[in-house]
Design a protein around this motif. Structure first.
Motif, PDB file in Angstrom:
ATOM      1  N   GLY A 154       0.823  -1.256  -0.110  1.00  0.00           N
ATOM      2  CA  GLY A 154       0.034   0.008  -0.071  1.00  0.00           C
ATOM      3  C   GLY A 154       0.727   1.177  -0.022  1.00  0.00           C
ATOM      4  N   ASP A 155       2.215   1.249  -0.079  1.00  0.00           N
ATOM      5  CA  ASP A 155       2.968   2.495  -0.242  1.00  0.00           C
ATOM      6  C   ASP A 155       2.805   3.090  -1.427  1.00  0.00           C
ATOM      7  N   LYS A 156       2.332   4.392  -1.338  1.00  0.00           N
ATOM      8  CA  LYS A 156       2.000   5.281  -2.719  1.00  0.00           C
ATOM      9  C   LYS A 156       3.354   5.600  -3.368  1.00  0.00           C
ATOM     10  N   LYS A 157       4.298   5.947  -2.673  1.00  0.00           N
ATOM     11  CA  LYS A 157       5.475   6.444  -3.300  1.00  0.00           C
ATOM     12  C   LYS A 157       6.129   5.096  -4.009  1.00  0.00           C
ATOM     13  N   ALA A 158       6.058   3.882  -3.565  1.00  0.00           N
ATOM     14  CA  ALA A 158       6.658   2.642  -4.193  1.00  0.00           C
ATOM     15  C   ALA A 158       5.464   2.458  -5.373  1.00  0.00           C
ATOM     16  N   GLN A 159       4.381   2.788  -5.307  1.00  0.00           N
ATOM     17  CA  GLN A 159       3.501   2.459  -6.428  1.00  0.00           C
ATOM     18  C   GLN A 159       3.665   3.542  -7.665  1.00  0.00           C
ATOM     19  N   ALA A 160       4.151   4.732  -7.321  1.00  0.00           N
ATOM     20  CA  ALA A 160       4.440   5.818  -8.353  1.00  0.00           C
ATOM     21  C   ALA A 160       5.751   5.424  -8.956  1.00  0.00           C
ATOM     22  N   ALA A 161       6.594   4.709  -8.062  1.00  0.00           N
ATOM     23  CA  ALA A 161       7.944   4.176  -8.699  1.00  0.00           C
ATOM     24  C   ALA A 161       7.627   3.070  -9.575  1.00  0.00           C
ATOM     25  N   MET A 162       6.767   2.212  -9.264  1.00  0.00           N
ATOM     26  CA  MET A 162       6.481   1.173 -10.257  1.00  0.00           C
ATOM     27  C   MET A 162       5.955   1.566 -11.287  1.00  0.00           C
ATOM     28  N   ASP A 163       5.256   2.524 -11.738  1.00  0.00           N
ATOM     29  CA  ASP A 163       4.654   3.024 -12.743  1.00  0.00           C
ATOM     30  C   ASP A 163       5.682   3.769 -13.669  1.00  0.00           C
ATOM     31  N   ALA A 164       6.794   4.346 -13.087  1.00  0.00           N
ATOM     32  CA  ALA A 164       7.914   4.856 -13.708  1.00  0.00           C
ATOM     33  C   ALA A 164       8.844   3.672 -14.374  1.00  0.00           C
ATOM     34  N   LEU A 165       8.946   2.561 -13.419  1.00  0.00           N
ATOM     35  CA  LEU A 165       9.746   1.736 -13.664  1.00  0.00           C
ATOM     36  C   LEU A 165       9.049   0.881 -15.085  1.00  0.00           C
ATOM     37  N   ALA A 166       7.840   0.500 -14.787  1.00  0.00           N
ATOM     38  CA  ALA A 166       7.147  -0.195 -15.936  1.00  0.00           C
ATOM     39  C   ALA A 166       7.272   0.493 -17.315  1.00  0.00           C
ATOM     40  N   ASN A 171       9.821   0.890 -22.718  1.00  0.00           N
ATOM     41  CA  ASN A 171      10.520   1.553 -23.978  1.00  0.00           C
ATOM     42  C   ASN A 171      11.832   0.465 -24.012  1.00  0.00           C
ATOM     43  N   LEU A 172      12.537   0.159 -23.265  1.00  0.00           N
ATOM     44  CA  LEU A 172      13.580  -0.598 -23.353  1.00  0.00           C
ATOM     45  C   LEU A 172      13.273  -1.910 -24.049  1.00  0.00           C
ATOM     46  N   GLU A 173      12.289  -2.605 -23.811  1.00  0.00           N
ATOM     47  CA  GLU A 173      11.658  -3.831 -24.477  1.00  0.00           C
ATOM     48  C   GLU A 173      11.550  -3.568 -26.050  1.00  0.00           C
ATOM     49  N   LYS A 174      11.098  -2.353 -26.125  1.00  0.00           N
ATOM     50  CA  LYS A 174      10.974  -1.970 -27.824  1.00  0.00           C
ATOM     51  C   LYS A 174      12.409  -1.176 -28.424  1.00  0.00           C
ATOM     52  N   GLY A 175      13.451  -1.337 -27.581  1.00  0.00           N
ATOM     53  CA  GLY A 175      14.555  -0.933 -28.369  1.00  0.00           C
ATOM     54  C   GLY A 175      14.657   0.679 -28.344  1.00  0.00           C
ATOM     55  N   ILE A 176      14.011   1.265 -27.294  1.00  0.00           N
ATOM     56  CA  ILE A 176      14.008   2.948 -27.252  1.00  0.00           C
ATOM     57  C   ILE A 176      14.916   3.187 -26.285  1.00  0.00           C
ATOM     58  N   SER A 177      16.080   3.925 -26.409  1.00  0.00           N
ATOM     59  CA  SER A 177      16.814   4.731 -25.225  1.00  0.00           C
ATOM     60  C   SER A 177      16.146   5.411 -24.461  1.00  0.00           C
ATOM     61  N   LEU A 178      16.289   5.470 -23.131  1.00  0.00           N
ATOM     62  CA  LEU A 178      15.677   6.024 -22.212  1.00  0.00           C
ATOM     63  C   LEU A 178      15.894   7.451 -22.092  1.00  0.00           C
ATOM     64  N   ARG A 179      17.117   8.111 -22.736  1.00  0.00           N
ATOM     65  CA  ARG A 179      17.095   9.306 -22.803  1.00  0.00           C
ATOM     66  C   ARG A 179      16.095   9.969 -24.029  1.00  0.00           C
ATOM     67  N   GLN A 180      15.644   9.138 -24.904  1.00  0.00           N
ATOM     68  CA  GLN A 180      14.514   9.777 -25.870  1.00  0.00           C
ATOM     69  C   GLN A 180      13.145   9.487 -25.183  1.00  0.00           C
ATOM     70  N   VAL A 181      13.019   9.296 -24.207  1.00  0.00           N
ATOM     71  CA  VAL A 181      11.657   9.152 -23.459  1.00  0.00           C
ATOM     72  C   VAL A 181      11.406  10.482 -22.560  1.00  0.00           C
ATOM     73  N   SER A 182      10.276  11.189 -22.630  1.00  0.00           N
ATOM     74  CA  SER A 182       9.667  12.167 -21.900  1.00  0.00           C
ATOM     75  C   SER A 182       9.335  11.513 -20.493  1.00  0.00           C
ATOM     76  N   TRP A 183       9.950  12.443 -19.491  1.00  0.00           N
ATOM     77  CA  TRP A 183       9.577  12.101 -17.917  1.00  0.00           C
ATOM     78  C   TRP A 183       8.874  13.105 -17.404  1.00  0.00           C
ATOM     79  N   GLY A 184       7.985  12.747 -16.579  1.00  0.00           N
ATOM     80  CA  GLY A 184       7.506  13.642 -15.458  1.00  0.00           C
ATOM     81  C   GLY A 184       8.572  13.780 -14.448  1.00  0.00           C
ATOM     82  N   GLU A 185       8.227  14.943 -13.578  1.00  0.00           N
ATOM     83  CA  GLU A 185       9.215  15.054 -12.440  1.00  0.00           C
ATOM     84  C   GLU A 185       9.414  14.063 -11.456  1.00  0.00           C
ATOM     85  N   GLU A 186       8.214  13.479 -11.107  1.00  0.00           N
ATOM     86  CA  GLU A 186       8.529  12.435 -10.254  1.00  0.00           C
ATOM     87  C   GLU A 186       9.042  11.084 -10.906  1.00  0.00           C
TER      88      GLU A 186
END
Length: 364
Positions: A154-166, A171-186
């Protein structure tokens, strides 16, 4: 300093030759894999004619350029992410750098063997990229296992982290470098904390024979297209020639590079490209016994810039007195620039501009 480029590539592509020419540090160079077993470090001055001209206004002071550190990492091979060669050790070394300088061999040589027998730059690029992707997938998956246990409680911070990690894993599985991905601040905070390899800026350096200058011919055009698609930088040079040029005077270098229709040496282009890749700028100080250039990120505010000089300057920041380099050079002295009204007083929200000459006021 604080900004580091890691030099990577397959064995025998010219990494140590480039490093030696950059740092004139004489790292070991030999025709066998894994010649570099411990990473070599070299601090390289960033060429800046503004600093030279500024020093001319203060000839009694010492001139101190800003620098970038280059880290020469041993050659990677296919399977490095699983420990092949010296893979695990050197993939770990890459984590600490701010940007990756990926050296790609285009030159043919009977005296320098290729680890895969033939020179094929596109294949070689894919081998290195695959190892970086596989390592990042491993890192992300391990963190997901850890955060997943916490999120299920039930940890909300961990849940948000899981979304970012997923998102990262997808993207990695699609062969997209993470520097090419747009990220929110969190999301960015989560990803940055993992020091992922494909999130780092990349500059491709094509190591060619001098007969293939200036553009690397057809292979060079193909790799330029790859770099543009990835949002990476590209520099083409002949490493052996640059190593020889590094021993010459500045005037001799200028005469030599004219033969290849360049305005400056390949190493100078490389340093400037690395500086631009990291989105860095320079500001200058003339206080005390030095005329000095400092490196900061382009969006840095005045207190952050002051902190590059000394942490006390940032903590006790009061204000900054700022004059443009162009104004100071135009009027020839601090006094004359002041009389012409070129100095400005700026506060904590001022974003330092490239070429600013700054005097910081601070309280201890």
């Amino acid at each position: 300093m604080g900004f580091t480029c890691g030099i990577v590539g397959l064995p025998n592509v010219g990494k140590s030759t480039v490093f030696n020419a950059l740092a004139q540090a004489h790292a070991a160079v030999a025709n066998y894999p894994f010649c570099t077993k411990e990473p070599n470090r070299g601090v390289v001055a960033v060429p800046d004619e503004r600093l030279d001209k500024l020093h001319g206004l203060f000839p009694d002071k010492k001139k101190v350029p800003t620098t970038i550190e280059f880290l020469d990492i041993a050659g990677l091979v296919k399977g490095a992410s699983n420990g092949e060669g010296l893979g695990n050790q050197f993939l770990a070394e890459i984590r600490e750098v701010d940007a990756i300088l990926h050296i790609v061999r285009l030159f043919e040589s009977e005296n320098v063997s290729h680890i895969y027998s033939t020179v094929d730059p596109i294949r070689d690029i894919e081998i290195i990229k695959t190892e970086l992707f596989v390592k990042d997938l491993e890192t992300v998956t391990k963190r997901m296992e850890k955060e997943g246990k916490i999120a299920r409680a039930g940890d909300k911070k961990a849940q948000a982290a899981m979304d970012a990690l997923a998102k990262a894993r997808g993207n990695l599985e699609k062969g997209i470098s993470l520097r090419q991905v747009s990220w929110g601040e969190e999301e960015k905070a989560v990803i940055d904390g993992l020091f992922l390899l494909t999130s780092k800026p990349v500059l491709y350096l094509l190591n060619v024979s001098d007969k293939d200058l200036p553009d690397g011919r057809e292979a060079g055009k193909k790799i330029r297209a790859i770099a543009e698609k990835e949002g990476a930088g590209l520099v083409i040079l002949a490493a052996e020639m640059e190593a020889e040029l590094a021993e010459l005077s500045e005037e001799e270098k200028k005469e030599y590079v004219k033969e290849f229709h360049f305005e400056e040496s390949g190493l100078r282009r490389l340093i400037n490209s690395g500086y631009a890749l990291l989105d860095l700028i320079s500001f200058f100080t003339t206080d005390g016994p030095e005329v000095r250039a400092w490196t900061i990120k382009r969006t840095s505010r005045a207190p952050q810039a002051a902190g590059k000089i000394h942490t006390d300057f940032e903590r006790g920041f009061i204000r900054a007195e700022v004059v443009k380099f162009s104004d100071l050079a135009k009027y020839g002295s601090i006094h004359a620039a002041r009389e012409k009204g070129c100095f400005r007083t700026e506060g904590k929200d001022y974003v330092v501009q490239d070429g600013d000459v700054v005097h910081f006021k601070f309280a201890i």
